[in-house]
Scaffold this motif. Structure first.
Motif, PDB file in Angstrom:
ATOM      1  N   ASP A  72       0.813  -1.221   0.000  1.00 50.89           N
ATOM      2  CA  ASP A  72       0.000   0.000   0.000  1.00 50.89           C
ATOM      3  C   ASP A  72       0.844   1.268   0.000  1.00 50.89           C
ATOM      4  OD1 ASP A  72       0.979  -0.133   2.560  1.00 50.89           O
ATOM      5  OD2 ASP A  72      -0.967  -0.274   3.553  1.00 50.89           O
ATOM      6  N   GLU A  84      -0.331   3.519  -2.747  1.00 51.65           N
ATOM      7  CA  GLU A  84      -1.741   3.918  -2.819  1.00 51.65           C
ATOM      8  C   GLU A  84      -1.915   5.402  -3.095  1.00 51.65           C
ATOM      9  OE1 GLU A  84      -4.007   0.713   0.068  1.00 51.65           O
ATOM     10  OE2 GLU A  84      -4.072   2.830   0.550  1.00 51.65           O
ATOM     11  N   ASN A 142      -9.418   2.379   0.656  1.00 50.29           N
ATOM     12  CA  ASN A 142      -8.141   1.933   0.101  1.00 50.29           C
ATOM     13  C   ASN A 142      -8.288   1.378  -1.306  1.00 50.29           C
ATOM     14  OD1 ASN A 142      -7.895   1.246   3.320  1.00 50.29           O
ATOM     15  ND2 ASN A 142      -6.019   2.073   2.480  1.00 50.29           N
TER      16      ASN A 142
END
Length: 816
Positions: A277, A280, A320
Motif C-alpha cells: 500500500d 496507494e 483503500n
C-alpha cells in the motif's frame, strides 16, 4: 514535466493561502492527481509567482520515506533545482537541507522528534499534514502536539491537514477548521472483477497480471499485502515477455530500488510494479494504466497480553481499494482488475482502522511524557487512544524504568526519550554500562529497527557482522546514526550478555522434546525456523519476535551459554499453580525457575490462596474470560460501556475484551480477596469491572445504562445490551398495558426497544414507539392472540388498561 497549470488545485491556491492565513487552521480535501502535495507548499512558501511568502519555513509531513523523497524531488524539479536547495528533505536516514531551504519535506515521525525538541517550532510558519487519512500513529501524535503547540506557544503557527480520502467533517470538527474541497483529475477507469478462488494469492495475482499484460496496454501496478507475497509473485512471473520488466516496491527496499520501480519504463518497454500500500497515494508511477488489486492489506496490531506485535492480513477498506483503482486513471483512461467478486465490495469497511486504536502505544506515551503531560486525554485527538492500551503502555514503560509512580519521566526515561527509537531499543541503548556497550547497543538498535539491514539471518551475531561490512547508502547512513546515538564510542562487548542484562524476560530455553520451540523467561513462547543455526543452542536471548500469542515467530536471536544466563539472573524458588478450567481446580508445585523457565520442580498437594489467585489471573490474561468461566458478566459489561460510549462519546471508555484481560491483574485480582481462593461469582466480576471505572462512573453506569427497568406491572425486567436491537427489554404484552411513552435510558437520550412476547414466551412484536403500536399494530396482533390465547387479557384499549404480569382472565377476576 507535465503542465502544472492544468492541475485542479491551481485555481484554489489563492483561496487556500488566504483562508489559512486568516483562520490559522484548514482542512483540504483533494483527490489523487489534484496536485495538492507539490503545489500547496510552494504557494505558501511564495515560490510560485503571484503568491506572498510566509516569513518562516514550510514543513510538509509525509507518512512514508518514499513519498517524502518523491514529493521533494518533484517540487525541486519544478523550480529547476536539486533537492537540498530551496526544497529540502529530512528522513531518518537521509537529510538534504540548506540555509536556502524554504520547504522541508519530512516523515511524520521525524516531525514529532523535532517538535519535542523545539515546542515553539522556531523559524517555522506552517505545518502541512499530508495524506492524514492514513492515520499513522506518528501523524496522530504529531497533530495532537502541534495543536497544543499552536494553542500554548505559537498562536501564529499555521496548520493544514490534507488528504485524498478524508473524513472532512470529523477532522474539521476536531481542528475547529474550515474545509476547502478540490476536484481531482481522474480519467475513467473500467473495473473488471475476476472473483476469488482457493489458490494462493501469489498464483491468483500472477494469473491476473499475465492476463492484463496480454489484454491491455501500458504498465501495470499490482497491489499485494506484503514483501513476501511480492517476492513469490515475482518468481511466478518469470515467463513474461522480455519487453515487460518486473519491479518490487515496498518500504524495506533501498532508495535506488524504489526509484527503479517508480521511474517510467524504457522506450518500447512495459513494466509491472508489485507494490504494497506504499503506492496507494502521494506518488505517481509514470506509464501505469492498469491496476491489479488483491484487495488485501497487512496491518500491525499490538497484543498487550503477549507483548508482541501481530501483522494481520485483512480485507482492505473501501477507501483503500478506491484509491488503488484510481491509480489506473491518473494519466489517462485505465483498467482495474479486482481479485474478488463485485458484491464483496459492498461488505468492505468504509475506512481503515487508525493505528492509534490497534498499535503499541508505549512510544506514544513516552513522547507525551517527554512533552510534559502525564494525562494523554488532555490533548486533542482525532481518535483518543484506548485507555486499556494506554495502561498497557504505562506498565511497559514502568518495567523499563522510564516512568515513576506519578507517571513522570525518570532519568532513564529522559535518556530513552532522547533517542528516536521504539522504547525497548531506546532502553537497551540508555541502559548500557559503558561506552563500548552503548555503541554495541546502538548498532543492534539500528539494524533491528530497519527491515532488511544486515541480511536476513535470524542470528544477531551474523547480522551484526554483515551490518558492519555492508556499503549500501542506507546501511552507511544507519551506521552514522548509530555512532550519534553512541556518542562516538567504539562497539565492544558480548551481544548476548548485553541483551540478557537489559531484557531478562527475553532469555529463552528450548522446550523439552522440541527442536524449534522456545519458552521465554517472561512466559511467552516463540518458534524458530528449523533451518536456523540458532536452534543448535538450548539457551538463547530473543531480540525480536512477531505474531500472536501461541503462534509467535522469533525473527532475531542470539545463543547464550546456560551458565552465563544463570549467573546474570540466578534462579528463584517459588510456589506455582496452574488453573484447570474444566474442573475449576488447581495443580500446585514448588519450582526453581528463571522467570517462567522451570529448571526443577516438586508437586504440592494444593496451592496457597495467593498462588491460586495468581494462576487464575494468569489464565485469564492468556486465555480470556470465556475460557475461565466468567465470560457472561464481562460481555454484558462491555456492551453497556459500548452503549454509553456511543451515547456520550469519549467521556466513557470503550475497551475490548483483550484489553480488559491484559489488565485483569489491576482490577480483578483485588476483588478475589485473601485467604483461600474461591471462584468469583458473576456479581463479583461485575462489581470489580464497575469499580475499575473509578468514582463517579461506577455509580453512573447503573443510572445511565441500567441492568433493569421497572415495567408498568411492577416487575424489574432485564435490559439486553447484546441484542442487535439493544437496548432491548422483553415483556409480555399485559405487563406494558397503560404505558403511553416509550421507556428511555442514557438520560432519556436512547429509547429502549420493547419486544412483546406471547403467554408462551414467543416474540410477537417489536416496537420503539409504544404509543403508535397501541393504536396501530396491536389491533392485528391482539386479534391473533385472542384466537390462540382466549383465556388471557387482550383489551381493546391497552393504553388505558391495568397492567399485570400476564395472568388469565379468571385469575384477574379473583384479584379484582
Amino acid at each position: 514535466m507535465s503542465d502544472v497549470s492544468a492541475l485542479p488545485i491551481e485555481s484554489l491556491l489563492g483561496e487556500i493561502c488566504s483562508v489559512i492565513r486568516d483562520r490559522k487552521r484548514l482542512v483540504l480535501a483533494a483527490p489523487p492527481g489534484a496536485g495538492k502535495t507539490t503545489r500547496v507548499p510552494l504557494a505558501l512558501a511564495g515560490l510560485i509567482d503571484g503568491f506572498d511568502e510566509l516569513p518562516g519555513k514550510i514543513l510538509l509531513l509525509e507518512p512514508r520515506r518514499l513519498a517524502a523523497r518523491m514529493a521533494a524531488d518533484r517540487m525541486a524539479a519544478t523550480l529547476g533545482e536539486k533537492t537540498g536547495e530551496r526544497i529540502g528533505l529530512a528522513t531518518r536516514i537521509e537529510r538534504k537541507v540548506s540555509k536556502a531551504t524554504r520547504v522541508e519535506v519530512m516523515t511524520d515521525g521525524l516531525f514529532t522528534r523535532r517538535l519535542l525538541a523545539d515546542p515553539g517550532l522556531e523559524g517555522v510558519s506552517a505545518v502541512i499534514f499530508d495524506e492524514i487519512h492514513e492515520r499513522s500513529l506518528n501523524a496522530d501524535l504529531g497533530l495532537a502536539l502541534a495543536l497544543e503547540a499552536q494553542s500554548v506557544f505559537r498562536d501564529d503557527l499555521l496548520l493544514l491537514a490534507m488528504s485524498a480520502t478524508l473524513d472532512t467533517e470529523k477532522v474539521a470538527g476536531t481542528l475547529d477548521a474550515p474545509v476547502i474541497e478540490s476536484e481531482g483529475r481522474q480519467f475513467p477507469v473500467e473495473t473488471k472483477y475476476l472473483g476469488r478462488n482457493r489458490d494462493r494469492i501469489e498464483d491468483q495475482m500472477a494469473a491476473a497480471i499475465t492476463k492484463a499484460v496480454q489484454a491491455e496496454t501500458g504498465s501495470i501496478l499490482a497491489f499485494l499485502p506484503g514483501a513476501g507475497e511480492i517476492r513469490r509473485t515475482a518468481e511466478r512471473l518469470s515467463g513474461l515477455p522480455a519487453s515487460v520488466s518486473v519491479h518490487p516496491l515496498y518500504g524495506a527496499l533501498s532508495p535506488r530500488e524504489q526509484d527503479e520501480a517508480v521511474r517510467p519504463a524504457r522506450a518500447g518497454q512495459r513494466k509491472v510494479v508489485l507494490a504494497t500500500d506504499i503506492a496507494e497515494s502521494a506518488l505517481t508511477i509514470e506509464g501505469v494504466h492498469v491496476v491489479v488489486d488483491a484487495g488485501l492489506a497487512r496491518v500491525p496490531e499490538f497484543e498487550p497480553s503477549s507483548g508482541t506485535q501481530v501483522l494481520r492480513t485483512i480485507r482492505a477498506a473501501k477507501a483503500n481499494v478506491d484509491q488503488r483503482r484510481g491509480r489506473a486513471g491518473r494519466l489517462g483512461p485505465g483498467v482495474c482488475y479486482r481479485l474478488w467478486d463485485e458484491e464483496e465490495t459492498r461488505g468492505l469497511i468504509a475506512a481503515p482502522r487508525p493505528e492509534i486504536l490497534n498499535g503499541d502505544l508505549s512510544g506514544l506515551l513516552l513522547s507525551i511524557a517527554e512533552w510534559g503531560e502525564d494525562d494523554p486525554y488532555r490533548l486533542t485527538w482525532l481518535d483518543a487512544p484506548p485507555r486499556g492500551r494506554i495502561e498497557a503502555a504505562r506498565e511497559a514503560l514502568s518495567a523499563f524504568g522510564a516512568l515513576d509512580e506519578a507517571g513522570k519521566l525518570t532519568a532513564h526515561g529522559k535518556a530513552m526519550a532522547a533517542l528516536p527509537l521504539e522504547p525497548k531499543y531506546a532502553s537497551l541503548v540508555a541502559s548500557a554500562a559503558s561506552d563500548g556497550e552503548r555503541a554495541l547497543a546502538a548498532e543492534i538498535a539500528a539494524l533491528a529497527s530497519e527491515a532488511g539491514v544486515g541480511g536476513s539471518s535470524i542470528n544477531l551475531k551474523d547480522r551484526l557482522e554483515r551490518f558492519r561490512l555492508e556499503t549500501s547508502p542506507r546501511t552507511k547512513a544507519l551506521r552514522q546514526q548509530a555512532d550519534r546515538w553512541a556518542k562516538g564510542g567504539r562497539a565492544f562487548g558480548d551481544p548476548a550478555l548485553l541483551l540478557a542484562k537489559a531484557w531478562p524476560g527475553q532469555i529463552a530455553r528450548r522446550r523439552d522434546g522440541s527442536e524449534t520451540s522456545y519458552l521465554l523467561a517472561n512466559g511467552r513462547s516463540g518458534e524458530l525456523p528449523a533451518e536456523s543455526a540458532v536452534t543448535l543452542s538450548q539457551w538463547i536471548v530473543v531480540a525480536d519476535m512477531i505474531g500472536a500469542a501461541g503462534r509467535a515467530r522469533i525473527t532475531l536471536a542470539i545463543p547464550i551459554r546456560e551458565q552465563d544466563a544463570l549467573a546474570l539472573h540466578p534462579p528463584a524458588t517459588e510456589e506455582w499453580a496452574s488453573f484447570d478450567p474444566a474442573s475449576k481446580s488447581f495443580k500446585a508445585r514448588r519450582v526453581k525457575a528463571v522467570g517462567r523457565i522451570v529448571l526443577s520442580e516438586t508437586p504440592l498437594p494444593q496451592p496457597s490462596g495467593e498462588a491460586a489467585r495468581a494462576a487464575f489471573i494468569n489464565f485469564v490474561q492468556e486465555n480470556g474470560f470465556e475460557a475461565a468461566g466468567i465470560g457472561e458478566p464481562v460481555s454484558v459489561f462491555l456492551a453497556r460501556l459500548g452503549f454509553l460510549h456511543r451515547s456520550f462519546g469519549e467521556d466513557w471508555p470503550d475497551p475490548d475484551e483483550a484489553q480488559l484481560a491484559a489488565t485483569a491483574g489491576d482490577w480483578l485480582a483485588p476483588a478475589l480477596g485473601g485467604g483461600k481462593f474461591d471462584m468469583p461469582s458473576d456479581g463479583t466480576v461485575l462489581n470489580a469491572l464497575k469499580q475499575s471505572l473509578g468514582w463517579p462512573k461506577a455509580q453512573e453506569i447503573d443510572t445511565l445504562a441500567p441492568p433493569t427497568i421497572t415495567l408498568p406491572s411492577g416487575r424489574n425486567a432485564p435490559v439486553d445490551y447484546l441484542d442487535d436491537n439493544a437496548p432491548l427489554v422483553e415483556a409480555k404484552a399485559q405487563e406494558l398495558f397503560g404505558l403511553s411513552r416509550q421507556p428511555a435510558i442514557a438520560d432519556g437520550r436512547v429509547p429502549v426497544t420493547l419486544q412483546l412476547i406471547s403467554p408462551a414466551g414467543r416474540p410477537i412484536a417489536v416496537t420503539k414507539d409504544i404509543s403508535g403500536f397501541w393504536s396501530g399494530g396491536y389491533r392485528d396482533m391482539a386479534k391473533d392472540m385472542r384466537a390462540q390465547y382466549p383465556k388471557h387479557d387482550w383489551p381493546e384499549d391497552p393504553a388505558s388498561a391495568k397492567p399485570h404480569v400476564g395472568m388469565t382472565k379468571k385469575r384477574l377476576g379473583r384479584q379484582g
